[in-house]
Scaffold this active site. Sequence first.
Site, short mmCIF file in Angstrom:
data_model
loop_
_atom_site.label_atom_id
_atom_site.label_comp_id
_atom_site.label_asym_id
_atom_site.label_seq_id
_atom_site.Cartn_x
_atom_site.Cartn_y
_atom_site.Cartn_z
N ASP A 239 41.84 7.03 -3.04
CA ASP A 239 41.75 7.29 -4.48
C ASP A 239 42.26 6.03 -5.18
O ASP A 239 43.44 5.92 -5.49
CB ASP A 239 42.59 8.51 -4.86
N GLU B 186 35.85 9.21 -4.10
CA GLU B 186 35.15 9.90 -5.19
C GLU B 186 34.27 8.93 -5.97
O GLU B 186 34.69 7.82 -6.27
CB GLU B 186 36.21 10.52 -6.13
N ASP C 52 47.83 11.37 -6.30
CA ASP C 52 46.85 10.37 -5.84
C ASP C 52 46.54 10.55 -4.35
O ASP C 52 45.38 10.43 -3.93
CB ASP C 52 47.39 8.96 -6.08
#
Lengths: 194, 194
Positions: A24, A84, A156
């Site tokens: 992330d 992502e 995170d």
Amino acid sequence: MAIRLEPSGGAISSHDVQRILGIDPGTVRTGWGVVEMAGGSLCHVAHGTVNAAQGPGQGNRLSRIYRSLQEIVRSYEPHGVSLEKVFFARNAQSALKLGQARGVALLAAAENGLAIHEYTSAEIKLAVVGYGGAAKEQVQKMVASLLRLSGRIPADAADALAAAICYLHQRPFHDRVVGALPSLRTEGKPGRAP
Amino acid sequence: MAIRLEPSGGAISSHDVQRILGIDPGTVRTGWGVVEMAGGSLCHVAHGTVNAAQGPGQGNRLSRIYRSLQEIVRSYEPHGVSLEKVFFARNAQSALKLGQARGVALLAAAENGLAIHEYTSAEIKLAVVGYGGAAKEQVQKMVASLLRLSGRIPADAADALAAAICYLHQRPFHDRVVGALPSLRTEGKPGRAP
């Protein structure tokens, strides 16, 4: 032809073990998490946060993220990277800065010959919570539950673990579909009746 | 105290030679250009474009940009890197992708211990053309004229050369101001009358 999603339940060969590094990326904090799927079971390997806030200058901060990820790849030897997809940002500046951190994360994966898998936020939430519109806290709780972790996981790192879980949940389905395709094509080919 | 902007005109020591790598990062084409300032004169060293369009996957494209810039730094041994600050983008997606290319360019500089200098588009145009609102073609023509290059320079490489020229034009002024500061401070200190 039926597509089996569950593993066969037989002895686990090393080929069946998939270890994925979820990332992330962020300009200040970059979360990471390593998850393994062995014999159909998810297993937590490690997670953490790279804090690049203290580095002087953006070049050095990016260098810190890159070197940390290189070290993590060397230590845990994942088979691939999952993160992502990003579509929105507050403004061009934050998109640009997030892109810079993302760039060095993707570079760390590519320089180590790791395949990169990307999923939308909704895909990750669906894979982890079962609902694409789940709240951040629900994702954090489900990540802890799925990986049998007690205590709070930093946000995170939880997002990174969730990205890794998403790949590992989707992979068996993907593999079976790909495996089934040649026979499906043969079966459906005109003029190839048995 | 008068601040002299022009070089002294004496013999050029290696300390007086500044070699700067300008970079214009992009997801498809990354322009680069190396310019030297020696004894107050600008001198073209090299320029080119890294074409990352053909690479499969964004990780490999970023890897191509990174490795090419590493190779350029090794070949031309610049003292620093100069690039344009970015404030605007068509949308979050293009800002994010530009950020990714920018991230690996900044990383290449940081990993080689090079100082990173950033200028707004207006600052670069002002330094090269003398007018902050100059058109792209004017910048290209002036870059060719300042570096005594014949023939057309590709747009990305011209932008990279312009960023390098901007630093080299601003540096003498910056150095003299910084050099003058301690004496200015001493001169202005209360209770320190001669």
